[in-house]
Design a protein around this motif. Structure first.
Motif, PDB file in Angstrom:
ATOM      1  N   VAL A  50       0.847  -1.190   0.000  1.00 39.42           N
ATOM      2  CA  VAL A  50       0.000   0.000   0.000  1.00 39.42           C
ATOM      3  C   VAL A  50       0.884   1.242   0.000  1.00 39.42           C
ATOM      4  N   GLU A  51       0.861   1.973  -1.125  1.00 40.58           N
ATOM      5  CA  GLU A  51       1.650   3.206  -1.246  1.00 40.58           C
ATOM      6  C   GLU A  51       0.847   4.395  -0.739  1.00 40.58           C
ATOM      7  N   SER A  52       1.572   5.383  -0.244  1.00 42.21           N
ATOM      8  CA  SER A  52       0.960   6.637   0.172  1.00 42.21           C
ATOM      9  C   SER A  52       1.991   7.743   0.059  1.00 42.21           C
ATOM     10  N   GLY A  53       1.515   8.989   0.156  1.00 43.61           N
ATOM     11  CA  GLY A  53       2.434  10.119   0.177  1.00 43.61           C
ATOM     12  C   GLY A  53       2.524  10.901  -1.114  1.00 43.61           C
ATOM     13  N   GLY A  54       1.858  10.442  -2.156  1.00 40.10           N
ATOM     14  CA  GLY A  54       1.885  11.178  -3.405  1.00 40.10           C
ATOM     15  C   GLY A  54       1.063  12.452  -3.312  1.00 40.10           C
ATOM     16  N   GLY A  55       1.145  13.283  -4.368  1.00 36.73           N
ATOM     17  CA  GLY A  55       0.374  14.510  -4.387  1.00 36.73           C
ATOM     18  C   GLY A  55       0.920  15.495  -5.389  1.00 36.73           C
ATOM     19  N   LEU A  56       0.461  16.729  -5.249  1.00 30.01           N
ATOM     20  CA  LEU A  56       0.888  17.824  -6.112  1.00 30.01           C
ATOM     21  C   LEU A  56       1.929  18.661  -5.382  1.00 30.01           C
TER      22      LEU A  56
ATOM     23  N   TRP B 164       3.248  -6.177  -6.458  1.00 31.65           N
ATOM     24  CA  TRP B 164       3.151  -4.773  -6.845  1.00 31.65           C
ATOM     25  C   TRP B 164       2.093  -4.062  -6.017  1.00 31.65           C
ATOM     26  N   GLY B 165       2.350  -2.790  -5.751  1.00 30.82           N
ATOM     27  CA  GLY B 165       1.337  -1.943  -5.162  1.00 30.82           C
ATOM     28  C   GLY B 165       0.434  -1.362  -6.231  1.00 30.82           C
ATOM     29  N   GLN B 166      -0.537  -0.562  -5.784  1.00 37.74           N
ATOM     30  CA  GLN B 166      -1.528  -0.009  -6.707  1.00 37.74           C
ATOM     31  C   GLN B 166      -1.062   1.304  -7.333  1.00 37.74           C
ATOM     32  N   GLY B 167      -0.024   1.893  -6.777  1.00 40.63           N
ATOM     33  CA  GLY B 167       0.517   3.134  -7.314  1.00 40.63           C
ATOM     34  C   GLY B 167      -0.003   4.369  -6.607  1.00 40.63           C
ATOM     35  N   THR B 168       0.829   5.410  -6.617  1.00 40.73           N
ATOM     36  CA  THR B 168       0.440   6.705  -6.066  1.00 40.73           C
ATOM     37  C   THR B 168       0.894   7.791  -7.039  1.00 40.73           C
ATOM     38  N   GLN B 169       0.032   8.750  -7.292  1.00 44.77           N
ATOM     39  CA  GLN B 169       0.314   9.784  -8.284  1.00 44.77           C
ATOM     40  C   GLN B 169       1.195  10.882  -7.681  1.00 44.77           C
ATOM     41  N   VAL B 170       2.235  11.232  -8.403  1.00 46.37           N
ATOM     42  CA  VAL B 170       3.080  12.375  -8.060  1.00 46.37           C
ATOM     43  C   VAL B 170       3.022  13.352  -9.231  1.00 46.37           C
ATOM     44  N   THR B 171       2.617  14.577  -8.941  1.00 43.47           N
ATOM     45  CA  THR B 171       2.536  15.616  -9.966  1.00 43.47           C
ATOM     46  C   THR B 171       3.385  16.804  -9.538  1.00 43.47           C
ATOM     47  N   VAL B 172       4.327  17.166 -10.393  1.00 44.46           N
ATOM     48  CA  VAL B 172       5.216  18.292 -10.113  1.00 44.46           C
ATOM     49  C   VAL B 172       4.869  19.400 -11.106  1.00 44.46           C
TER      50      VAL B 172
END
Length: 116
Positions: A4-10, A106-114
């Motif tokens: 379980v991934e976490s911590g992604g964001g804009l 594999w995890g489900q993925g977390t989105q990172v947007t820069v």
């Protein structure tokens, strides 16, 4: 078995994010852990890898010196500290657990947007 991934964001260019990946249902300390990413229209690429004990780490060239992979085997968690983020780091980031010849998860993925 679950990752379980976490911590992604804009985040703005030059900013930082810390991704976490919590593992459940397998012997975390026996697995090599890896972070991959996949940007729109591109193939998934390996970003960073850490050995089962944490003693060995390696990085894709474009993130060297900006990203740091670490793990806490007591917490069954792997981390990716991302500093000096660039727009080209924008992607879905995936956690991967590998025990050669035995299993891969594999995890489900977390989105990172820069972006500014």
């Amino acid at each position: 078995v679950q990752l379980v991934e976490s911590g992604g964001g804009l985040v703005q260019p030059g900013g930082s994010l810390r991704l976490s990946c919590a593992a459940f249902g397998f012997t975390f300390s026996s697995y090599i852990m890896r972070w991959y990413r996949q940007a729109p229209g591109k193939e998934r690429e390996l970003v960073a890898v850490i050995s089962s004990t944490g003693s060995s780490k390696n990085y894709e060239d474009s993130v060297w010196g900006r990203f740091t992979i670490s793990r806490d085997n007591a917490k069954n968690t792997v981390y990716l500290q991302m500093n000096s983020l660039k727009p080209e780091d924008t992607a879905v980031y995936y956690c991967n657990a590998l025990r050669g010849g035995v299993a891969e998860y594999w995890g489900q993925g977390t989105q990172v947007t820069v972006s500014s």
